[in-house]
Design an enzyme around this catalytic site. Structure first.
Site, PDB file in Angstrom:
ATOM      1  N   SER A 122      -9.398   2.170   3.253  1.00 56.23           N
ATOM      2  CA  SER A 122      -8.581   2.829   2.315  1.00 56.23           C
ATOM      3  C   SER A 122      -7.530   2.036   1.576  1.00 56.23           C
ATOM      4  O   SER A 122      -6.853   2.579   0.589  1.00 56.23           O
ATOM      5  CB  SER A 122      -7.978   4.088   2.925  1.00 56.23           C
ATOM      6  N   LYS A 140       0.640  -1.130   0.058  1.00 52.94           N
ATOM      7  CA  LYS A 140       0.189  -0.038  -0.083  1.00 52.94           C
ATOM      8  C   LYS A 140       1.171   1.200  -0.017  1.00 52.94           C
ATOM      9  O   LYS A 140       1.888   1.253   0.408  1.00 52.94           O
ATOM     10  CB  LYS A 140      -0.923  -0.063   1.274  1.00 52.94           C
ATOM     11  N   GLY A 190      -6.636   1.874   9.685  1.00 52.80           N
ATOM     12  CA  GLY A 190      -6.647   2.679  10.693  1.00 52.80           C
ATOM     13  C   GLY A 190      -8.256   2.866  11.211  1.00 52.80           C
ATOM     14  O   GLY A 190      -8.582   3.405  12.254  1.00 52.80           O
ATOM     15  N   GLY A 191      -9.230   2.211  10.306  1.00 52.46           N
ATOM     16  CA  GLY A 191     -10.648   2.409  10.660  1.00 52.46           C
ATOM     17  C   GLY A 191     -11.393   1.265   9.721  1.00 52.46           C
ATOM     18  O   GLY A 191     -12.196   1.367   9.063  1.00 52.46           O
ATOM     19  N   GLY A 192     -10.556  -0.079   9.887  1.00 54.79           N
ATOM     20  CA  GLY A 192     -11.302  -1.160   8.874  1.00 54.79           C
ATOM     21  C   GLY A 192     -10.731  -1.066   7.662  1.00 54.79           C
ATOM     22  O   GLY A 192     -10.784  -1.735   6.914  1.00 54.79           O
ATOM     23  N   SER A 193      -9.616  -0.194   7.484  1.00 60.25           N
ATOM     24  CA  SER A 193      -9.084  -0.270   6.224  1.00 60.25           C
ATOM     25  C   SER A 193      -8.573  -1.283   5.363  1.00 60.25           C
ATOM     26  O   SER A 193      -8.058  -1.353   4.285  1.00 60.25           O
ATOM     27  CB  SER A 193      -8.097   1.020   6.112  1.00 60.25           C
TER      28      SER A 193
END
Length: 613
Positions: free
Chosen positions: A288, A212, A309-312
């Protein structure tokens, strides 16, 4: 909700006094998102309003009030002190069917330890059928290289052609931000020579792995999905996790596309294109870590690295029908990863199979001699080659939360629990997880505050025209959060840590769907500006937040498809440092569904024509 109403604020009961049982009087509060979808001219106009000095401040305050930030977070009365990072002490937990592994082993040694935990029968015919689809695995590549059926160089040549094809019309999948043909071929040539000499470094030698574009990996700039960040922060070295993979001989094939700055859930990037879902290129891949999920789903590589970071990691993995593993906070070094979210972001793994997630997990937690010494908790790997599954696994399920998703997802995930009970005797207990919507707001406040704090020094030198319109809106919201609100969010974090510690004293794993909706369509009006779709966004991250905000390990496994043929994932959330148990249970889930996996519409095959057992 463990609270008493008092005008525009709530008073929370002490965490120790809140009932977490199935008969609790706690009320499940659904996401209170009050925002229409915007794209094109509307999102430009909205961003312009928010950036006005006086009017923008008033508008942001009104939006935060309407979406209950004031009532549930800023003005709330809490007894708990702040917990600024989800650092968990290593308490020796009793995990079954595991092997203790030295935490000081080098990455290739870690990989070998993981390989020794895999079953020999992984590659037998699936359910006796030659028509079942499965992804090529790390072991498949290693075996093909060792037997000289194919070479890393030939795989690299096919891979480069496939990346080129997928990046151009008619596909335009937008999997990558950057890839370097010469670098890929150089790595492949070196790996081919090692196999010819009979000295491959590890099972990962020559295996293609994507990274990534939030993680430093030479020779590429690290853009974070932007057109500007790499100008202020040049990439001078590999991230620690990338160094681990290089030490294992992995072929690092490029930097995958992502939602700009990780500030969204769709994977639509106005600078580098909307990453399209290989199961239906007209739909999102999720974000993301959109490109990392899509390259694995499309068969371009068996594994990719993401940042969650939030389910990314987990959410795009679920939408693209692959495995997504997010380890415990601080299990994997964050050195060399963009500092966008210090206390909620973690390097994660996207893979076609649970076994491959384990192998790469093993590699990236290995010791790097040149790195600074760290205090590493004990490492255990699951014995996936055990003849008996783990007994007495107990799942915790919060029914109202579990069911807050589409009908297809609810039916699919409920069926998965029924299958697990039938095949393994594992039980599910009903519990209550209080204040989930409060936790979502506190997490959003935290990740937003950390992002703007990290990027703040660059904004004075930046032309905001270089930022996507949807991200300009996100940054305006992030910048509106105050120090008081941030501290309140950390008090909520402490509260939730206490709730979950209590829950894990009664169950091994919290189970839920991975996302509340499957992949939705990519609309043309979003391609140049991005889009604001907070309703779908809230549904996509609904089940992800505790993994990040509380630093808990979590994994998603494919368990079926909706009526449109779009993948659905089941999520398992574990106790701190219990990756071995999570992977073991995920492997058991995979075994129940492996014969039902479907070949994506966009799929590349580098080893032969028919990847079946």
């Amino acid at each position: 909700m463990g609270l008493f109403k008092r005008e525009a604020r709530v008073v929370y009961e002490p965490a120790s006094e809140v009932d977490l049982g199935s008969g609790s009087s706690e009320v499940y509060l659904r996401a209170n998102v009050k925002a229409p979808r915007m794209a094109g001219f509307l999102v430009k106009l909205f961003a312009w309003f928010l950036e006005l000095r006086i009017f923008g401040t008033m508008l942001l305050d009104m939006l935060k009030k309407d979406n209950l930030f004031h009532k549930l977070v800023r003005n709330a009365e809490l007894k708990e002190s702040p917990a600024y990072a989800p650092l968990h002490p290593f308490d020796e937990i009793e995990e079954k069917n595991v092997k203790h592994v030295g935490s000081d082993l080098l990455p290739p040694e870690m990989v070998q330890q993981a390989i020794e935990c895999l079953p020999l029968s992984v590659h037998k015919e699936l359910n006796g059928s030659n028509s079942s689809f499965r992804y090529w695995t790390i072991s498949d590549y290693s075996r093909a290289y060792t037997s000289r059926e194919i070479t890393p160089k030939l795989v690299a040549e096919r891979l480069i052609a496939a990346i080129h094809e997928s990046s151009n019309p008619p596909f335009k999948m937008s999997f990558f931000i950057n890839y370097n043909t010469e670098d890929i071929l150089n790595q492949a040539t070196e790996s081919t020579l090692r196999y010819e000499q009979g000295v491959p470094i590890s099972a990962l030698d020559g295996v293609p792995i994507a990274v990534k574009d939030e993680i430093d990996c030479r020779p590429y700039p690290t853009t974070g999905g932007t057109k500007w960040l790499h100008k202020f922060r040049p990439c001078t070295d590999d991230a620690c996790c990338v160094k681990c993979l290089r030490q294992c001989g992995a072929m690092l094939i490029g930097k995958t596309n992502m939602h700009e700055l990780g500030a969204g859930t769709s994977g639509i990037n106005p600078h580098y294109g909307a990453t399209r879902n290989p199961h239906d290129p007209g739909r999102i891949s999720g974000g993301s870590s959109s490109g990392s999920a899509a390259v694995v789903a499309s068969g371009l590589c068996p594994v990719a690295l993401g940042v969650d970071g939030g389910g990314s990691v987990r959410m795009p993995a679920a939408l693209c029908g692959v495995v997504g593993l997010k380890p415990t906070f601080a299990r994997v070094s964050h050195l060399g990863v963009l500092p966008l979210n210090w206390t909620v972001g973690m390097v994660g793994i996207l893979a076609g199979t649970v076994e491959d997630a384990l192998i790469v997990y093993a590699a990236i937690i290995g010791r790097i001699p040149s790195s600074q010494p760290t205090i590493s908790p004990e490492v255990y790997f699951p014995l996936l080659n055990s003849t008996k599954p783990i007994s007495d696994i107990k799942f915790a399920k919060y029914g109202e939360w579990f069911n807050d998703c589409s009908d297809d997802i609810r039916e699919c995930c409920t069926n998965a629990l029924d299958r697990l009970h039938k095949h393994y005797g594992w039980k599910t207990v009903e519990v209550t997880i209080p204040e989930i919507e409060v936790m979502r707001l506190a997490h959003y406040l935290t990740i937003g505050s950390e992002c703007t704090t990290s990027l703040g020094p660059h904004f004075e030198k930046l032309d905001f025209k270089e930022i996507g319109w949807d991200v300009r809106v996100a940054l305006a919201v992030y910048a509106s959060f105050s120090s008081k609100e941030y501290i309140q969010a950390q008090r909520i974090r402490n509260r939730q840590i206490q709730f979950h510690k209590n829950l894990f004293s009664h169950a091994d794993i919290i189970v839920s769907p991975t996302a509340g909706v499957t992949a939705y369509p990519i609309l043309d009006d979003a391609l140049e500006t991005g889009e604001l779709d907070y309703i779908n966004g809230a549904a996509l991250v609904r089940y992800s937040i505790s993994g990040n905000f509380l630093g808990l390990p979590a994994v998603t496994i494919p368990v079926g498809y909706d009526k449109r043929g779009l993948p659905i994932g089941l999520q398992l959330i574990g106790k701190p440092w219990s990756e071995a148990t999570l992977i073991h249970v995920a492997f058991a889930v995979q075994n129940l569904y492996v014969a039902e996996r479907r070949k994506p519409q966009v799929y590349y095959n580098f080893l032969n024509t028919n990847p079946v057992g």
